[in-house]
Scaffold this motif. Structure first.
Motif, PDB file in Angstrom:
ATOM      1  N   ALA A 138       0.841  -1.197   0.000  1.00  0.00           N
ATOM      2  CA  ALA A 138       0.000   0.000   0.000  1.00  0.00           C
ATOM      3  C   ALA A 138       0.871   1.240   0.000  1.00  0.00           C
ATOM      4  CB  ALA A 138      -0.911   0.002   1.215  1.00  0.00           C
ATOM      5  N   HIS A 139       0.489   2.226  -0.806  1.00  0.00           N
ATOM      6  CA  HIS A 139       1.187   3.505  -0.842  1.00  0.00           C
ATOM      7  C   HIS A 139       0.975   4.229   0.473  1.00  0.00           C
ATOM      8  CE1 HIS A 139       2.393   7.497  -2.378  1.00  0.00           C
ATOM      9  NE2 HIS A 139       3.077   6.811  -3.263  1.00  0.00           N
ATOM     10  N   VAL A 140       1.914   5.099   0.829  1.00  0.00           N
ATOM     11  CA  VAL A 140       1.901   5.757   2.127  1.00  0.00           C
ATOM     12  C   VAL A 140       0.633   6.576   2.346  1.00  0.00           C
ATOM     13  CG1 VAL A 140       3.186   7.771   1.291  1.00  0.00           C
ATOM     14  CG2 VAL A 140       3.264   7.171   3.712  1.00  0.00           C
ATOM     15  N   ASP A 141       0.067   7.166   1.293  1.00  0.00           N
ATOM     16  CA  ASP A 141      -1.129   7.988   1.477  1.00  0.00           C
ATOM     17  C   ASP A 141      -2.425   7.225   1.188  1.00  0.00           C
ATOM     18  OD1 ASP A 141      -1.089   7.728  -1.241  1.00  0.00           O
ATOM     19  OD2 ASP A 141      -0.777   9.845  -1.677  1.00  0.00           O
ATOM     20  N   ALA A 142      -2.309   5.917   0.930  1.00  0.00           N
ATOM     21  CA  ALA A 142      -3.458   5.027   0.698  1.00  0.00           C
ATOM     22  C   ALA A 142      -4.263   5.377  -0.545  1.00  0.00           C
ATOM     23  CB  ALA A 142      -4.378   5.004   1.923  1.00  0.00           C
ATOM     24  N   THR A 143      -3.763   6.280  -1.391  1.00  0.00           N
ATOM     25  CA  THR A 143      -4.469   6.577  -2.636  1.00  0.00           C
ATOM     26  C   THR A 143      -4.082   5.602  -3.740  1.00  0.00           C
ATOM     27  OG1 THR A 143      -2.759   8.127  -3.379  1.00  0.00           O
ATOM     28  CG2 THR A 143      -4.575   9.018  -2.066  1.00  0.00           C
ATOM     29  N   ARG A 144      -2.977   4.898  -3.549  1.00  0.00           N
ATOM     30  CA  ARG A 144      -2.517   3.908  -4.525  1.00  0.00           C
ATOM     31  C   ARG A 144      -2.024   2.659  -3.806  1.00  0.00           C
ATOM     32  NH1 ARG A 144       2.028   6.781  -7.996  1.00  0.00           N
ATOM     33  NH2 ARG A 144       2.486   7.747  -5.988  1.00  0.00           N
ATOM     34  N   PHE A 145      -2.028   1.548  -4.515  1.00  0.00           N
ATOM     35  CA  PHE A 145      -1.368   0.347  -4.019  1.00  0.00           C
ATOM     36  C   PHE A 145      -0.836  -0.421  -5.226  1.00  0.00           C
ATOM     37  CE2 PHE A 145      -5.797  -0.820  -4.653  1.00  0.00           C
ATOM     38  CZ  PHE A 145      -5.749  -2.085  -5.214  1.00  0.00           C
ATOM     39  N   ALA A 146       0.135  -1.290  -4.980  1.00  0.00           N
ATOM     40  CA  ALA A 146       0.796  -2.026  -6.062  1.00  0.00           C
ATOM     41  C   ALA A 146       0.699  -3.517  -5.808  1.00  0.00           C
ATOM     42  CB  ALA A 146       2.259  -1.600  -6.164  1.00  0.00           C
ATOM     43  N   THR A 147       0.653  -4.290  -6.904  1.00  0.00           N
ATOM     44  CA  THR A 147       0.547  -5.741  -6.805  1.00  0.00           C
ATOM     45  C   THR A 147       1.510  -6.406  -7.781  1.00  0.00           C
ATOM     46  OG1 THR A 147      -1.306  -5.651  -8.384  1.00  0.00           O
ATOM     47  CG2 THR A 147      -1.852  -5.799  -6.035  1.00  0.00           C
ATOM     48  N   ALA A 148       1.977  -7.601  -7.389  1.00  0.00           N
ATOM     49  CA  ALA A 148       2.841  -8.423  -8.243  1.00  0.00           C
ATOM     50  C   ALA A 148       2.157  -9.763  -8.446  1.00  0.00           C
ATOM     51  CB  ALA A 148       4.208  -8.612  -7.605  1.00  0.00           C
ATOM     52  N   SER A 149       2.259 -10.302  -9.661  1.00  0.00           N
ATOM     53  CA  SER A 149       1.422 -11.456 -10.002  1.00  0.00           C
ATOM     54  C   SER A 149       2.165 -12.528 -10.792  1.00  0.00           C
ATOM     55  CB  SER A 149       0.209 -10.976 -10.803  1.00  0.00           C
ATOM     56  OG  SER A 149      -0.527 -12.040 -11.353  1.00  0.00           O
ATOM     57  N   ALA A 150       1.559 -13.708 -10.798  1.00  0.00           N
ATOM     58  CA  ALA A 150       2.058 -14.811 -11.617  1.00  0.00           C
ATOM     59  C   ALA A 150       1.907 -14.531 -13.106  1.00  0.00           C
ATOM     60  CB  ALA A 150       1.304 -16.101 -11.267  1.00  0.00           C
ATOM     61  N   ASP A 151       1.161 -13.493 -13.476  1.00  0.00           N
ATOM     62  CA  ASP A 151       0.982 -13.158 -14.897  1.00  0.00           C
ATOM     63  C   ASP A 151       2.148 -12.341 -15.463  1.00  0.00           C
ATOM     64  OD1 ASP A 151       0.632 -10.590 -13.932  1.00  0.00           O
ATOM     65  OD2 ASP A 151      -1.509 -10.494 -14.355  1.00  0.00           O
ATOM     66  N   LYS A 152       3.257 -12.236 -14.702  1.00  0.00           N
ATOM     67  CA  LYS A 152       4.505 -11.580 -15.113  1.00  0.00           C
ATOM     68  C   LYS A 152       4.447 -10.057 -15.038  1.00  0.00           C
ATOM     69  CE  LYS A 152       4.989 -15.207 -18.622  1.00  0.00           C
ATOM     70  NZ  LYS A 152       5.201 -15.485 -20.068  1.00  0.00           N
ATOM     71  N   THR A 153       3.396  -9.500 -14.435  1.00  0.00           N
ATOM     72  CA  THR A 153       3.248  -8.046 -14.403  1.00  0.00           C
ATOM     73  C   THR A 153       3.265  -7.503 -12.982  1.00  0.00           C
ATOM     74  OG1 THR A 153       0.824  -7.985 -14.264  1.00  0.00           O
ATOM     75  CG2 THR A 153       1.802  -8.173 -16.464  1.00  0.00           C
ATOM     76  N   VAL A 154       3.553  -6.206 -12.892  1.00  0.00           N
ATOM     77  CA  VAL A 154       3.378  -5.416 -11.675  1.00  0.00           C
ATOM     78  C   VAL A 154       2.387  -4.312 -12.020  1.00  0.00           C
ATOM     79  CG1 VAL A 154       4.474  -3.836 -10.046  1.00  0.00           C
ATOM     80  CG2 VAL A 154       5.677  -5.906 -10.766  1.00  0.00           C
ATOM     81  N   LYS A 155       1.371  -4.146 -11.187  1.00  0.00           N
ATOM     82  CA  LYS A 155       0.337  -3.147 -11.450  1.00  0.00           C
ATOM     83  C   LYS A 155       0.254  -2.144 -10.308  1.00  0.00           C
ATOM     84  CE  LYS A 155      -2.712  -6.059 -14.308  1.00  0.00           C
ATOM     85  NZ  LYS A 155      -2.822  -5.215 -15.508  1.00  0.00           N
ATOM     86  N   VAL A 156      -0.046  -0.903 -10.664  1.00  0.00           N
ATOM     87  CA  VAL A 156      -0.318   0.150  -9.692  1.00  0.00           C
ATOM     88  C   VAL A 156      -1.784   0.544  -9.842  1.00  0.00           C
ATOM     89  CG1 VAL A 156       0.300   2.445  -8.855  1.00  0.00           C
ATOM     90  CG2 VAL A 156       2.066   0.964  -9.833  1.00  0.00           C
ATOM     91  N   TRP A 157      -2.502   0.557  -8.716  1.00  0.00           N
ATOM     92  CA  TRP A 157      -3.941   0.783  -8.725  1.00  0.00           C
ATOM     93  C   TRP A 157      -4.272   2.107  -8.046  1.00  0.00           C
ATOM     94  CZ3 TRP A 157      -6.724  -3.326 -10.952  1.00  0.00           C
ATOM     95  CH2 TRP A 157      -6.005  -4.513 -11.115  1.00  0.00           C
ATOM     96  N   ASP A 158      -5.335   2.762  -8.544  1.00  0.00           N
ATOM     97  CA  ASP A 158      -5.763   4.066  -8.031  1.00  0.00           C
ATOM     98  C   ASP A 158      -7.021   3.891  -7.187  1.00  0.00           C
ATOM     99  OD1 ASP A 158      -7.065   6.684  -7.892  1.00  0.00           O
ATOM    100  OD2 ASP A 158      -5.535   7.331  -9.296  1.00  0.00           O
ATOM    101  N   MET A 159      -6.969   4.333  -5.936  1.00  0.00           N
ATOM    102  CA  MET A 159      -8.121   4.204  -5.047  1.00  0.00           C
ATOM    103  C   MET A 159      -9.242   5.175  -5.397  1.00  0.00           C
ATOM    104  SD  MET A 159      -8.093   1.857  -2.704  1.00  0.00           S
ATOM    105  CE  MET A 159      -9.223   2.542  -1.493  1.00  0.00           C
ATOM    106  N   LEU A 160      -8.893   6.305  -6.044  1.00  0.00           N
ATOM    107  CA  LEU A 160      -9.911   7.307  -6.356  1.00  0.00           C
ATOM    108  C   LEU A 160     -10.743   6.896  -7.567  1.00  0.00           C
ATOM    109  CD1 LEU A 160      -7.811  10.552  -5.764  1.00  0.00           C
ATOM    110  CD2 LEU A 160      -9.374   9.406  -4.182  1.00  0.00           C
ATOM    111  N   THR A 161     -10.070   6.443  -8.632  1.00  0.00           N
ATOM    112  CA  THR A 161     -10.782   6.025  -9.839  1.00  0.00           C
ATOM    113  C   THR A 161     -11.212   4.567  -9.775  1.00  0.00           C
ATOM    114  OG1 THR A 161      -8.743   5.366 -10.971  1.00  0.00           O
ATOM    115  CG2 THR A 161      -9.439   7.659 -11.189  1.00  0.00           C
ATOM    116  N   LYS A 162     -10.628   3.817  -8.807  1.00  0.00           N
ATOM    117  CA  LYS A 162     -10.896   2.382  -8.656  1.00  0.00           C
ATOM    118  C   LYS A 162     -10.541   1.604  -9.926  1.00  0.00           C
ATOM    119  CE  LYS A 162     -14.237   2.590  -4.908  1.00  0.00           C
ATOM    120  NZ  LYS A 162     -13.758   3.876  -4.429  1.00  0.00           N
ATOM    121  N   LYS A 163      -9.424   2.037 -10.550  1.00  0.00           N
ATOM    122  CA  LYS A 163      -8.942   1.382 -11.763  1.00  0.00           C
ATOM    123  C   LYS A 163      -7.434   1.164 -11.676  1.00  0.00           C
ATOM    124  CE  LYS A 163     -12.449   3.409 -14.842  1.00  0.00           C
ATOM    125  NZ  LYS A 163     -12.664   4.272 -16.044  1.00  0.00           N
TER     126      LYS A 163
END
Length: 356
Positions: free
Chosen positions: A291-316
């Protein structure tokens, strides 16, 4: 608008063996252009220093990194893979002690110390470098060494360890075991102080270190109040294994990555409807979440070979890093205020990202 880019990638394991976990160390900071990382792979524990390198030809960013291996233990867990790494040191003490979890089901604690140089060799400056400015493993001259200080095995744990996590203040070490217990140890003396009956496969701490959350294979999440020694609250993630979790800095939100490829976000204070949002987009299991320090973003790592950054405001999904890792991404860590991120994976690579 955030600028997402990969600053560098480096092979940190021998013979392209998987790298299972990566952590920034206590010396790393948001204001310093250099930082250190510790990696757990198959079968080595390694400490790296990453320093910036200017590239005149670069069009978008002139920043890249030089990786120098400062210390390595090749047989840390009897030749078996290291699947978990946790920093134990306090920043004010300039302490880069770490705890590791190996496939031998033991937990080991290591203290880092500077090696005494012999004949003026052994420093990073004196080691040979390849054409990309990185240390040549054939001429590896460690400047530091890890020494084993404590081992937690079946005598201490009563069973095989499957997950470890250290409290934010580095005072407590939590160990989840295969026989359905989570045991707490005081780091300094490595003495057991509490035990909870819960079949955890993932762990997350509150910012205060007074609440420990345990994610389970059946989709349940249970939080324990450590001051009172009892269950504080519980919730559920649709019955799928909770493989990774993270708390926001103010402990207002809990993020959970599950084996149905969905990330759930909970607000524990909302007792009737704690689920805040759910996110889909990965094509494989989610192995790590930060989780990002301000909780507006978080990041994930996956078996699909990618790293994603997610936005809590847009929920995308805000950004997907793909093409860097050629196999599953196992480990993920954020530095300080979240402007830098590191990942490691089955391909033996560590990648450093800017997410300014």
């Amino acid at each position: 608008m955030a600028l997402y880019r990969i600053l560098h990638r480096h092979e940190v394991s021998q013979n392209a063996a998987p790298a299972f976990d990566v952590k920034f160390t206590t010396e790393s900071s948001d204001t310093s252009p250099s930082y250190k990382l510790v990696t757990g792979s198959s079968p080595s524990l390694s400490l790296w220093r990453a320093t910036p390198k200017l590239i005149e030809e670069a069009s978008l960013s002139a920043l890249s990194m030089i990786f120098t291996e400062m210390a390595r233990v090749d047989d840390a867990h009897g030749g078996l893979a290291i699947v978990g790494v946790e920093s134990l040191g306090q920043p004010e003490d300039d302490d880069d002690s770490v705890a590791t979890l190996g496939l031998d089901s033991t937990v080991k604690c290591w203290r880092l110390s500077k090696r005494e140089e012999e004949g003026g060799t052994g420093s990073a400056e004196n080691s040979e470098q390849n054409e990309e400015g990185e240390s040549d493993s054939a001429s590896f001259q460690p400047t530091h060494a890890y020494s084993l200080t404590n081992t937690l095995d079946k005598d201490n744990l009563g069973s095989s360890a499957i997950k470890i996590s250290v409290s934010p203040d580095k005072a407590l070490l939590a160990c989840a075991t295969i026989n359905g217990l989570v045991k707490l140890f005081r780091v300094k003396a490595m003495e057991e102080i509490a035990s909870f009956e819960v079949a955890a496969v993932s762990l997350a701490w509150s910012e205060s270190g007074k609440v420990l959350k345990a994610g389970c294979a059946d989709g349940n999440i249970v939080a324990f109040d450590l001051d009172e020694g009892r269950k504080k609250w519980s919730t559920r993630c649709q019955g799928s294994m909770v493989r990774c979790m993270a708390s926001s800095k103010d402990d207002g939100l809990l993020f959970a990555g599950c084996d149905d490829k969905i990330i759930f976000v909970f607000d524990p204070l909302r007792e009737r409807t704690p689920l805040v949002a759910s996110y889909e987009g990965h094509d494989g299991w989610i192995f790590s979440l930060k989780a990002h320090v301000d909780a507006t973003r978080f990041a994930t790592a996956s078996a699909d070979k990618t790293v994603k950054v997610w936005d809590m405001l847009t929920k995308k999904c805000q950004h997907t890093f793909e093409g860097g890792h050629s196999k599953a991404v196992f480990g993920l860590d954020l530095l300080g205020n979240g402007r830098r991120m590191a990942s490691c994976g089955e391909d033996g690579l560590v990648q450093i990202y800017s997410i300014d």
